[in-house]
Design a protein around this motif. Structure first.
Motif, PDB file in Angstrom:
ATOM      1  N   SER A   1       0.910  -1.302  -0.079  1.00  0.00           N
ATOM      2  CA  SER A   1       0.009   0.012  -0.040  1.00  0.00           C
ATOM      3  C   SER A   1       0.753   1.376   0.124  1.00  0.00           C
ATOM      4  N   SER A   2       2.200   1.155   0.734  1.00  0.00           N
ATOM      5  CA  SER A   2       3.071   2.396   0.631  1.00  0.00           C
ATOM      6  C   SER A   2       3.841   2.431  -0.888  1.00  0.00           C
ATOM      7  N   ALA A   3       3.837   1.346  -1.387  1.00  0.00           N
ATOM      8  CA  ALA A   3       4.715   1.545  -2.673  1.00  0.00           C
ATOM      9  C   ALA A   3       4.105   2.292  -3.799  1.00  0.00           C
ATOM     10  N   PRO A   4       4.638   3.235  -4.289  1.00  0.00           N
ATOM     11  CA  PRO A   4       4.020   3.851  -5.387  1.00  0.00           C
ATOM     12  C   PRO A   4       3.314   3.345  -6.422  1.00  0.00           C
ATOM     13  N   ALA A   5       2.174   3.754  -6.935  1.00  0.00           N
ATOM     14  CA  ALA A   5       1.430   2.938  -8.246  1.00  0.00           C
ATOM     15  C   ALA A   5       2.202   3.438  -9.387  1.00  0.00           C
ATOM     16  N   SER A   6       2.195   2.382 -10.372  1.00  0.00           N
ATOM     17  CA  SER A   6       2.955   2.735 -11.588  1.00  0.00           C
ATOM     18  C   SER A   6       2.176   3.628 -12.476  1.00  0.00           C
ATOM     19  N   GLU A   7       2.847   4.800 -13.273  1.00  0.00           N
ATOM     20  CA  GLU A   7       2.265   5.719 -14.108  1.00  0.00           C
ATOM     21  C   GLU A   7       1.567   4.845 -15.250  1.00  0.00           C
ATOM     22  N   ARG A   8       0.402   5.163 -15.557  1.00  0.00           N
ATOM     23  CA  ARG A   8      -0.246   4.580 -16.730  1.00  0.00           C
ATOM     24  C   ARG A   8      -1.336   5.425 -16.953  1.00  0.00           C
ATOM     25  N   ILE A   9      -2.032   5.114 -18.305  1.00  0.00           N
ATOM     26  CA  ILE A   9      -3.129   5.742 -18.670  1.00  0.00           C
ATOM     27  C   ILE A   9      -4.331   4.766 -18.408  1.00  0.00           C
ATOM     28  N   MET A  10      -4.997   5.270 -17.351  1.00  0.00           N
ATOM     29  CA  MET A  10      -6.075   4.225 -16.953  1.00  0.00           C
ATOM     30  C   MET A  10      -7.288   4.136 -18.127  1.00  0.00           C
ATOM     31  N   SER A  11      -7.432   5.257 -18.764  1.00  0.00           N
ATOM     32  CA  SER A  11      -8.443   5.131 -19.962  1.00  0.00           C
ATOM     33  C   SER A  11      -8.235   6.142 -20.657  1.00  0.00           C
ATOM     34  N   MET A  12      -8.762   5.973 -22.015  1.00  0.00           N
ATOM     35  CA  MET A  12      -8.426   6.950 -23.146  1.00  0.00           C
ATOM     36  C   MET A  12      -9.601   6.834 -24.133  1.00  0.00           C
ATOM     37  N   ASP A  13     -10.701   7.943 -23.656  1.00  0.00           N
ATOM     38  CA  ASP A  13     -11.934   7.835 -24.459  1.00  0.00           C
ATOM     39  C   ASP A  13     -11.933   9.007 -25.645  1.00  0.00           C
ATOM     40  N   VAL A  14     -12.088   8.691 -26.730  1.00  0.00           N
ATOM     41  CA  VAL A  14     -11.765   9.527 -27.821  1.00  0.00           C
ATOM     42  C   VAL A  14     -13.171   9.543 -28.703  1.00  0.00           C
TER      43      VAL A  14
ATOM     44  N   SER B   1     -17.650  16.612 -39.833  1.00  0.00           N
ATOM     45  CA  SER B   1     -18.618  17.788 -40.349  1.00  0.00           C
ATOM     46  C   SER B   1     -18.764  17.615 -41.767  1.00  0.00           C
ATOM     47  N   ALA B   2     -19.740  18.345 -42.276  1.00  0.00           N
ATOM     48  CA  ALA B   2     -20.294  18.155 -43.640  1.00  0.00           C
ATOM     49  C   ALA B   2     -19.084  18.797 -44.715  1.00  0.00           C
ATOM     50  N   ASP B   3     -18.151  19.479 -44.269  1.00  0.00           N
ATOM     51  CA  ASP B   3     -17.143  19.956 -44.972  1.00  0.00           C
ATOM     52  C   ASP B   3     -15.684  19.203 -44.916  1.00  0.00           C
ATOM     53  N   ALA B   4     -15.869  17.888 -44.416  1.00  0.00           N
ATOM     54  CA  ALA B   4     -14.744  16.841 -44.050  1.00  0.00           C
ATOM     55  C   ALA B   4     -13.817  17.375 -43.357  1.00  0.00           C
ATOM     56  N   HIS B   5     -14.149  18.232 -42.300  1.00  0.00           N
ATOM     57  CA  HIS B   5     -13.223  18.286 -41.272  1.00  0.00           C
ATOM     58  C   HIS B   5     -13.480  17.205 -40.218  1.00  0.00           C
ATOM     59  N   LEU B   6     -12.691  16.815 -39.176  1.00  0.00           N
ATOM     60  CA  LEU B   6     -12.727  16.028 -38.357  1.00  0.00           C
ATOM     61  C   LEU B   6     -12.259  16.842 -36.863  1.00  0.00           C
ATOM     62  N   THR B   7     -13.256  16.765 -35.983  1.00  0.00           N
ATOM     63  CA  THR B   7     -13.167  17.493 -34.411  1.00  0.00           C
ATOM     64  C   THR B   7     -12.948  16.225 -33.607  1.00  0.00           C
ATOM     65  N   VAL B   8     -11.641  16.284 -33.060  1.00  0.00           N
ATOM     66  CA  VAL B   8     -11.330  15.114 -32.272  1.00  0.00           C
ATOM     67  C   VAL B   8     -11.334  15.531 -30.533  1.00  0.00           C
ATOM     68  N   THR B   9     -11.686  15.074 -29.870  1.00  0.00           N
ATOM     69  CA  THR B   9     -11.686  15.336 -28.364  1.00  0.00           C
ATOM     70  C   THR B   9     -11.171  13.883 -27.713  1.00  0.00           C
ATOM     71  N   GLU B  10      -9.867  14.084 -26.909  1.00  0.00           N
ATOM     72  CA  GLU B  10      -9.450  12.851 -26.406  1.00  0.00           C
ATOM     73  C   GLU B  10      -9.420  13.300 -24.782  1.00  0.00           C
ATOM     74  N   LYS B  11     -10.083  12.307 -23.881  1.00  0.00           N
ATOM     75  CA  LYS B  11     -10.230  12.273 -22.651  1.00  0.00           C
ATOM     76  C   LYS B  11      -9.240  11.216 -22.254  1.00  0.00           C
ATOM     77  N   LEU B  12      -8.398  11.508 -21.321  1.00  0.00           N
ATOM     78  CA  LEU B  12      -7.427  10.649 -20.800  1.00  0.00           C
ATOM     79  C   LEU B  12      -7.436  10.806 -19.240  1.00  0.00           C
ATOM     80  N   ARG B  13      -7.722   9.664 -18.394  1.00  0.00           N
ATOM     81  CA  ARG B  13      -7.418   9.523 -17.190  1.00  0.00           C
ATOM     82  C   ARG B  13      -6.069   8.817 -16.863  1.00  0.00           C
TER      83      ARG B  13
END
Length: 454
Positions: A20-33, A38-50
């Motif tokens: 319990s005292s040892a540090p947890a390893s760094e990681r990406i717990m979730s990545m929801d994208v 759009s109609a003009d072929a643009h792509l808007t991307v939102t990335e949410k990382l925990r």
């Protein structure tokens, strides 16, 4: 027996406390994208990382690389637009710096002057891009690397959701997991088209998705004129324009007079010192020029050499002739310059050829370079303005045109062999006068005679 149980219980408790005292390893717990087309072929991307932050590798924030160039399934190279929109850390606006390097846009999300708090942090970034949709004959398609494969941390879970313009219906879904080029099938999808991984992704692994939908809901972006012509044709046109410019410039200002026949000569040409002959031969000044003139001064009796056989113990001494003002006045300006630099009147009679005398010889070389540079204007002209104008005129084409092929043809050779390109252009553009041809033919004739004698 009871003692053994107590010992085991104590060991288990200690291990639990240690864990319990040892540090947890760094990681990406979730990545929801989420990707919104759009109609003009643009792509808007939102990335949410925990993200699990322990201030080991993740200190100030994260770095997200976005490719602005890619190779399509047809083998052609494509360039894309990229526009950063916003970023947040734990719901608050985050400091972001965006830089371009090669075919990648690098986003550094986080304050470079402050560490992130340890623990679970929520990081989100939104950007807008164009050029990733393939317009097939019977459907449109998005091929998208959701996570990227550059992460040094595991990703416990990743997902992607696509939103189309009104009237758009997803007709086909596919996905791949694993390292670059792998086609792992560790994914699942829902009825509304959300794709998510079914196992954790190791460092270097990623999730790539493919969506196809009905035509008519997305308008293809306007194809630039160089795309319509085709990159190979356009690249060839740029190459031809560069060649034609330099050929025309060379024809107008860089052509040399007709060459003359070289015949052996058994005495040096009048009015040409050995150092200046070297200057004309190389079209530039070098240490060999002043060395040749010092030897010439020894030949004329103004200096002599003493000391060892190698340069480390060599001493140059001024002879009595060096005090003869009439004899000095009869020297050419170049040799007089060397004498007055190395042996100023009444100040020095000898000098050692070592590091102690380095500044003296450097000053003498600089003075001689100026003398020869002024005299050389009569013999040749480098036309550096015409050379530079060509580079300045065509450089915007290479910067504006987002073509990997053009950069491959021009930038990579120029980047790795810039010196070769520069020397070749300057050599071709250098205009030699009739006087130059006359003198250099005599110098080469003297060298030819030396070879015959030898």
């Amino acid at each position: 027996m009871k003692t053994v149980k107590n010992i085991l219980r104590a060991i288990s408790l200690a291990l639990a406390l240690f864990a319990s005292s040892a540090p947890a390893s760094e990681r990406i717990m979730s990545m929801d994208v989420t990707g919104i087309v759009s109609a003009d072929a643009h792509l808007t991307v939102t990335e949410k990382l925990r993200v699990r932050v322990e201030n080991v590798d993740i200190r100030h924030g994260i770095i997200r690389d976005f490719p602005t160039e890619y190779t399509g399934s047809d083998g052609a190279s494509y360039s894309t637009d990229f526009e950063f929109v916003s970023a947040e850390i734990d719901g608050r606006p985050a400091s972001v710096s965006v830089s371009r390097r090669g075919g990648t846009a690098e986003m550094r999300i986080g304050d470079p002057n402050a560490y992130l708090r340890r623990g679970e942090r929520e990081i989100s970034v939104t950007y807008r891009t164009l050029g990733w949709i393939a317009f097939r004959e019977s459907f449109d398609e998005l091929y998208w690397n959701v996570t990227g494969n550059e992460w040094e941390f595991p990703i416990d879970r990743a997902s992607f959701k696509l939103a189309l313009p009104p009237g758009g219906v997803i007709s086909q879904i596919a996905a791949y997991t694993g390292k670059t080029g792998r086609q792992g099938a560790d994914w699942k999808s829902t009825k509304d088209g959300v794709i998510s991984t079914t196992r954790a992704l190791a460092p270097g692994e990623g999730l790539t998705v493919v969506y196809a939908w009905n035509k008519g809901v997305v308008t293809p972006p306007r194809v630039s004129w160089y795309r319509r012509l085709g990159e190979p044709f356009f690249a060839a046109g740029i190459a031809a324009a560069v060649f034609l410019y330099y050929f025309a410039a060379w024809y107008m200002v860089g052509r040399d007079p007709a060459a003359r026949r070289i015949i052996p000569l058994y005495r040096p040409p009048k009015g040409v010192e050995p150092g200046f002959a070297r200057y004309l031969k190389d079209l530039r000044f070098s240490d060999d020029c002043i060395a040749a003139d010092i030897i010439q001064l020894a030949t004329l009796g103004f200096v002599r050499f003493s000391g060892g056989e190698d340069a480390r113990n060599l001493t140059i001494e001024a002879t009595d002739d060096a005090s003869d003002n009439e004899a000095l006045a009869a020297l050419p300006d170049s040799l007089a310059s060397v004498m007055s630099s190395i042996f100023p009147a009444g100040r020095r009679r000898e000098i050692e050829v070592d590091s102690a005398g380095g500044s003296v010889f450097n000053d003498a070389a600089e003075r001689l370079k100026r003398v020869y540079g002024a005299r050389a204007r009569e013999y040749f002209r480098k036309n550096t303005v015409f050379s530079a104008m060509g580079m300045i005129f065509f450089l915007p084409f290479f910067l504006v045109v987002p073509s990997a092929l053009i950069r491959m043809i021009f930038f990579l050779p120029m980047g790795s062999n810039l010196g070769v390109w520069t020397i070749a252009i300057l050599a071709a553009m250098t205009k030699r006068s009739k006087q130059f041809i006359k003198i250099i033919v005599k110098v080469l004739g003297l060298l030819l005679a030396v070879l015959f004698i030898a």
